[in-house]
Design a protein around this motif. Structure first.
Motif, PDB file in Angstrom:
ATOM      1  N   ASP A   1       0.828  -1.313  -0.085  1.00  0.00           N
ATOM      2  CA  ASP A   1       0.098  -0.409   0.293  1.00  0.00           C
ATOM      3  C   ASP A   1       0.976   1.089   0.010  1.00  0.00           C
ATOM      4  N   GLU A   2      -0.010   2.569  -0.365  1.00  0.00           N
ATOM      5  CA  GLU A   2       1.472   3.733  -0.154  1.00  0.00           C
ATOM      6  C   GLU A   2       1.785   4.031   1.234  1.00  0.00           C
ATOM      7  N   ALA A   3       1.240   3.173   2.441  1.00  0.00           N
ATOM      8  CA  ALA A   3       1.823   3.386   3.528  1.00  0.00           C
ATOM      9  C   ALA A   3       3.496   2.645   3.352  1.00  0.00           C
ATOM     10  N   GLU A   4       3.558   1.973   2.644  1.00  0.00           N
ATOM     11  CA  GLU A   4       4.652   0.653   2.624  1.00  0.00           C
ATOM     12  C   GLU A   4       5.382   1.979   1.772  1.00  0.00           C
ATOM     13  N   VAL A   5       5.682   1.965   0.861  1.00  0.00           N
ATOM     14  CA  VAL A   5       5.869   3.469  -0.098  1.00  0.00           C
ATOM     15  C   VAL A   5       6.708   4.014   0.730  1.00  0.00           C
ATOM     16  N   LYS A   6       5.530   5.166   1.226  1.00  0.00           N
ATOM     17  CA  LYS A   6       6.113   6.376   2.185  1.00  0.00           C
ATOM     18  C   LYS A   6       7.614   5.949   3.106  1.00  0.00           C
ATOM     19  N   GLN A   7       7.395   4.524   3.785  1.00  0.00           N
ATOM     20  CA  GLN A   7       8.253   3.745   4.508  1.00  0.00           C
ATOM     21  C   GLN A   7       9.237   3.731   4.075  1.00  0.00           C
ATOM     22  N   GLU A   8       9.391   3.302   3.089  1.00  0.00           N
ATOM     23  CA  GLU A   8      10.732   3.264   2.217  1.00  0.00           C
ATOM     24  C   GLU A   8      11.524   4.301   2.075  1.00  0.00           C
ATOM     25  N   LEU A   9      10.559   5.547   1.167  1.00  0.00           N
ATOM     26  CA  LEU A   9      11.316   6.871   1.114  1.00  0.00           C
ATOM     27  C   LEU A   9      11.562   7.280   2.411  1.00  0.00           C
ATOM     28  N   PHE A  10      11.073   6.797   2.821  1.00  0.00           N
ATOM     29  CA  PHE A  10      11.480   7.720   5.104  1.00  0.00           C
ATOM     30  C   PHE A  10      13.076   6.731   5.180  1.00  0.00           C
ATOM     31  N   LYS A  11      12.863   5.733   4.768  1.00  0.00           N
ATOM     32  CA  LYS A  11      13.786   4.957   5.391  1.00  0.00           C
ATOM     33  C   LYS A  11      15.076   5.468   4.450  1.00  0.00           C
ATOM     34  N   SER A  12      14.720   6.396   2.981  1.00  0.00           N
ATOM     35  CA  SER A  12      15.844   6.548   2.414  1.00  0.00           C
ATOM     36  C   SER A  12      16.708   7.907   2.764  1.00  0.00           C
ATOM     37  N   LEU A  13      15.504   8.684   3.639  1.00  0.00           N
ATOM     38  CA  LEU A  13      16.260  10.138   4.263  1.00  0.00           C
ATOM     39  C   LEU A  13      16.933   9.984   5.146  1.00  0.00           C
ATOM     40  N   ASN A  14      16.714   8.938   5.793  1.00  0.00           N
ATOM     41  CA  ASN A  14      17.508   8.083   6.974  1.00  0.00           C
ATOM     42  C   ASN A  14      18.735   7.585   6.975  1.00  0.00           C
ATOM     43  N   THR A  15      18.619   6.757   5.478  1.00  0.00           N
ATOM     44  CA  THR A  15      20.067   5.961   5.345  1.00  0.00           C
ATOM     45  C   THR A  15      20.476   7.477   4.268  1.00  0.00           C
ATOM     46  N   GLY A  16      20.161   8.143   3.931  1.00  0.00           N
ATOM     47  CA  GLY A  16      21.032   9.117   3.633  1.00  0.00           C
ATOM     48  C   GLY A  16      21.386   9.780   5.300  1.00  0.00           C
ATOM     49  N   LEU A  17      20.848  10.207   5.855  1.00  0.00           N
ATOM     50  CA  LEU A  17      21.216  11.233   6.852  1.00  0.00           C
ATOM     51  C   LEU A  17      22.324  10.596   8.126  1.00  0.00           C
ATOM     52  N   GLN A  18      22.033   9.047   7.885  1.00  0.00           N
ATOM     53  CA  GLN A  18      23.139   8.672   8.956  1.00  0.00           C
ATOM     54  C   GLN A  18      24.337   8.399   7.843  1.00  0.00           C
ATOM     55  N   MET A  19      24.421   8.239   6.522  1.00  0.00           N
ATOM     56  CA  MET A  19      26.225   7.786   5.888  1.00  0.00           C
ATOM     57  C   MET A  19      26.519   9.420   6.544  1.00  0.00           C
ATOM     58  N   LEU A  20      25.421  10.677   5.837  1.00  0.00           N
ATOM     59  CA  LEU A  20      25.884  11.242   5.836  1.00  0.00           C
ATOM     60  C   LEU A  20      26.861  12.453   7.593  1.00  0.00           C
ATOM     61  N   ALA A  21      26.120  11.261   8.873  1.00  0.00           N
ATOM     62  CA  ALA A  21      27.056  11.881  10.531  1.00  0.00           C
ATOM     63  C   ALA A  21      27.713  10.685  10.300  1.00  0.00           C
ATOM     64  N   ASP A  22      27.179  10.001   9.491  1.00  0.00           N
ATOM     65  CA  ASP A  22      27.967   8.837  10.604  1.00  0.00           C
ATOM     66  C   ASP A  22      29.229   8.318   9.685  1.00  0.00           C
ATOM     67  N   MET A  23      28.739   8.790   8.528  1.00  0.00           N
ATOM     68  CA  MET A  23      29.970   7.999   7.626  1.00  0.00           C
ATOM     69  C   MET A  23      31.433   9.449   6.828  1.00  0.00           C
ATOM     70  N   ARG A  24      30.756  10.136   6.487  1.00  0.00           N
ATOM     71  CA  ARG A  24      31.135  11.322   5.711  1.00  0.00           C
ATOM     72  C   ARG A  24      31.499  11.972   6.677  1.00  0.00           C
ATOM     73  N   LEU A  25      31.142  12.272   8.220  1.00  0.00           N
ATOM     74  CA  LEU A  25      31.251  12.803   9.341  1.00  0.00           C
ATOM     75  C   LEU A  25      32.357  12.073   9.922  1.00  0.00           C
ATOM     76  N   GLY A  26      31.655  11.044  10.037  1.00  0.00           N
ATOM     77  CA  GLY A  26      32.362  10.481  11.994  1.00  0.00           C
ATOM     78  C   GLY A  26      33.529   9.487  11.925  1.00  0.00           C
ATOM     79  N   ARG A  27      33.136   9.268  10.121  1.00  0.00           N
ATOM     80  CA  ARG A  27      34.970   8.522   9.920  1.00  0.00           C
ATOM     81  C   ARG A  27      35.834   9.885   9.571  1.00  0.00           C
ATOM     82  N   PRO A  28      36.382  10.220   9.160  1.00  0.00           N
ATOM     83  CA  PRO A  28      37.213  11.928   9.331  1.00  0.00           C
ATOM     84  C   PRO A  28      37.571  11.858  11.019  1.00  0.00           C
ATOM     85  N   LEU A  29      36.105  12.435  11.069  1.00  0.00           N
ATOM     86  CA  LEU A  29      36.318  12.413  13.136  1.00  0.00           C
ATOM     87  C   LEU A  29      36.810  11.891  13.497  1.00  0.00           C
ATOM     88  N   GLY A  30      37.380  10.556  13.718  1.00  0.00           N
ATOM     89  CA  GLY A  30      37.224   9.703  13.994  1.00  0.00           C
ATOM     90  C   GLY A  30      36.924   9.430  15.929  1.00  0.00           C
TER      91      GLY A  30
END
Lengths: 355, 361
Positions: free
Chosen positions: A214-243
């Motif tokens: 249903d549409e709820a599942e589609v929105k949840q998939e998009l929501f997950k990708s929003l979180n994936t992107g933010l997690q990548m930013l904080a933990d990888m793009r910033l977290g890895r060099p910050l050490g």
């Protein structure tokens, strides 16, 4: 080969963002957004597909095709046509790189475009092997497409173009041809992703009766990708060099060889912001909170004046990078608490505190 | 046709009534801990379709459980650093006894019964001495503490019973992480951390110890599964930097080097360095791992060590073998069966299912 690169505003990393009045730019964008009356809002899924995903994928197809074309005749990126082509295609990838489901996951396509982080140094190892062997068979596109994923994509290409050792490899001609094959492989992969989106996946998201129930599942998939992107930013793009404070890891910054680390942070925030806004589905108060929470890290990232995040190792500059990471984590918290529940996504019981 | 009730009544009449057994329960096939919407905790018995057969309140967050081999009795363990383990009559959900670890110890959330059901073994932290311990409890005497021995490492977590030609063995996942209740779940020894998998006799004699290569020493060996041929599957949780490319599932047979699943496959990073539960498929040819952080179950082919399937499931953690495939539970209350490519949503409960799903029988 498709038409040449459409004229879009390309802002390579070395263009100082200070020349733009960023604050006013953001206000202008916000003002335009406010002009659309709520009654005319499109369906959330249509909006994300038509305004973000599909044009984003098309942009990646166009710019990676242009990169492939340029790489056939150019081999040194410094200050020229190749550099612009490389920057534009990489920009376009970063802006859709959070969409880690469906077409990008088929046949590991996203990894073939972007093998990062490379914690075990597989990219330099794979490329050193390729350059050493100088095997002409590898230059055949189908063979190359079957080769190690660490030797493909934007990060491998960056290494070939910008790493001094790779750039001075004895077999210069081979390196140039390999880079051209790599660029063509990127274009082919990007095209495959975009074709799947256009031919089937977008429709499956619009009419959620199969892959999505249903549409709820589609929105949840998009929501997950929003979180994936933010997690990548904080933990990888910033977290890895910050050490850690006593052990910063500046050489873990993303794409530092081409000076794109800071720029990727800005691009990712700018790509994720409209996704969050769309998912807020017209809730004006929530959208205002999201705007404010995106604006803080976006402005800070723009003002860092540290293209390769070298500041992680300098206590005076490090605090700004840590603050940026904190602002992105605050944004994640806001999204989990204020946006998630409306989409039927609750904070993970196991994912946050498992054992 | 003789009805079951009539048959039992007949036995009662002749004075031949058997002592209660798992067959009396109307078939709970799994045990699982959960959190209720009101913020309470419970242990539930689930049918093989994921329907709730009984629930029993717990005083705090649960983790795994151990089922008595004959009697319909289970021990539900508190999550580490746990101070209780409740013995539950699974026919009624009534609590029969509460075990408390000796002074200076806490439970880690896992345990097993001996095959004859006479003893219960528990993984424990002797935290003043920073030592992993297996506690031994005599079942017949109301679960009286009878002995303890070294777990073979620090931070023992999951444990299993393994049948071996020479008798029974205990397999212990020594996660390698030292903690102390004074500092909650803080990890005190990462610089020296060295997890292992230990094979012990039922008396605590060390029969084999498996360690992975030093570059994987921050990969805490945490959860276990046993295949029909005696292979031990283990799932790990990485304690090092995020974004590292790491194996999370391995296989161990005594006397052969361990095998790591999916190595060099970039999809390993979908697990985000965190294996929750691990389970074999019933044919023993595949092994699956859940990752709540990654929001998916990954299935690996044992022979080739390749990742062959990924099933996205938000907040999945519990995972167990069924007669025909696998069952999974999630923090969002879902219970699903995974049979080959077919994913079936069986039940949705108003509960947050915790790790684990413990199979009965």
């Amino acid at each position: 080969m498709s038409s040449p690169l459409p004229q879009r505003i390309a802002l390579p990393f070395f263009v100082s963002w200070k020349v733009f009045d960023v604050k006013h730019l953001l206000f202008a964008v916000a003002a335009i957004a406010c002009l659309a009356p709520p009654a005319l809002r499109a369906d959330v899924v249509d909006e994300v597909l038509d305004d973000q995903i599909l044009p984003g994928m098309q942009a990646l197809v166009d710019s990676s095709a242009y990169l492939a074309q340029t790489a056939q005749t150019h081999c040194t990126p410094e200050g020229g046509k190749l550099r612009d082509a490389y920057d534009q295609a990489f920009d376009d990838w970063i802006q859709v790189s959070h969409l880690r489901f469906g077409p990008s996951e088929t046949k590991n396509r996203a990894f073939a475009l972007a093998f990062w982080p490379d914690s075990r140094g597989k990219i330099p190892k794979t490329l050193a092997k390729h350059l050493q062997a100088a095997d002409p068979a590898l230059l055949e596109p189908n063979t190359f497409a079957q080769s190690s994923i660490a030797g493909r994509g934007f990060y491998a290409l960056e290494f070939l173009y910008f790493d001094p050792k790779a750039a001075s490899a004895p077999a210069a001609a081979y390196r140039c041809t390999l880079a051209a094959v790599m660029a063509q492989d990127i274009a082919t992969t990007a095209r495959a992703i975009q074709q799947d989106w256009q031919n089937s996946y977008a429709a499956q998201m619009r009419n959620a009766t199969g892959r999505y129930q249903d549409e709820a599942e589609v929105k949840q998939e998009l929501f997950k990708s929003l979180n994936t992107g933010l997690q990548m930013l904080a933990d990888m793009r910033l977290g890895r060099p910050l050490g850690r404070f006593d052990a910063p890891r500046p050489k873990r910054a993303e794409a530092w060889r081409s000076g794109r680390s800071q720029h990727h942070i800005v691009l990712a925030l700018q790509a994720l912001h409209p996704l969050a806004t769309a998912l807020a589905d017209g809730d004006a108060a929530l959208i205002a909170r999201l705007d404010a929470a995106f604006e803080r890290p976006t402005l800070r990232a723009l003002r860092l004046e540290d293209p390769i995040l070298a500041g992680v190792a300098d206590p005076a500059k490090r605090i700004h990078i840590e603050a940026l990471q904190q602002e992105i984590n605050d944004l994640r918290t806001l999204i989990a608490s204020d946006l998630g529940p409306a989409l039927g996504v609750l904070a993970g019981f196991n994912s946050l505190d498992g054992d | 046709m003789t009805t079951r009730r009539g048959f039992l009544a007949g036995l009662l009449a002749t004075g031949l009534a058997p002592s209660p057994s798992w067959a009396d329960l109307g078939g709970p096939a799994f045990l699982a801990a959960a959190k209720t919407p009101q913020g309470g905790y419970l242990l539930a018995g689930l049918s093989d379709q994921g329907a709730i057969r009984f629930t029993c309140p717990l005083p705090g967050r649960g983790h795994a459980a151990a089922a008595h081999p004959q009697r319909p009795e289970a021990v539900a363990f508190a999550r580490r650093p746990g101070r209780f383990a409740d013995v539950i009559d699974c026919r009624t959900g009534a609590r029969l006894a509460r075990l408390e670890p000796p002074k200076g110890h806490h439970f880690y959330g896992h345990g097993v019964f001996s095959p004859d059901g006479s003893r219960l073994y528990t993984t424990e932290n002797d935290f003043e001495n920073g030592r992993g311990v297996i506690g031994v409890w005599k079942v017949a005497r109301g679960y009286q503490r009878s002995a303890s021995f070294s777990s073979g490492g620090i931070g023992p977590h999951d444990m299993l019973l393994r049948h071996h030609e020479a008798g029974q063995q205990i397999v212990v996942a020594n996660g390698g992480i030292e903690t102390h209740p004074d500092s909650g779940r803080a990890k005190l020894n990462l610089p020296q951390m060295r997890p292992n998998l230990s094979l012990l006799s039922l008396d605590g004699d060390v029969q084999d110890v498996m360690e992975l290569a030093p570059d994987l020493r921050l990969n805490s060996i945490r959860h276990l599964a046993l295949s029909a041929d005696g292979g031990v599957g283990f799932a790990m949780q990485w304690q090092g930097d995020l974004g590292a490319d790491l194996p999370i599932v391995g296989l161990y047979h005594p006397d052969t080097p361990p095998r790591l699943m999916g190595e060099d496959d970039p999809r390993l990073r979908h697990l985000q360095g965190y294996g929750g539960s691990v389970a074999f498929t019933p044919d023993g040819r595949k092994i699956a791992v859940s990752s709540p952080r990654g929001g998916l179950v990954q299935v690996m082919q044992i022979e080739s060590a390749e990742i062959i399937q990924e099933i996205p499931l938000a907040d999945v953690c519990g995972l167990a073998t069924t007669a025909s495939g696998l069952m999974a539970s999630t923090g969002l209350g879902q219970v699903l069966t995974l049979d080959g490519p077919t994913v079936t949503h069986q039940q949705s409960h108003d509960l947050a299912w915790d790790n684990h799903l413990i199979r009965l029988g």
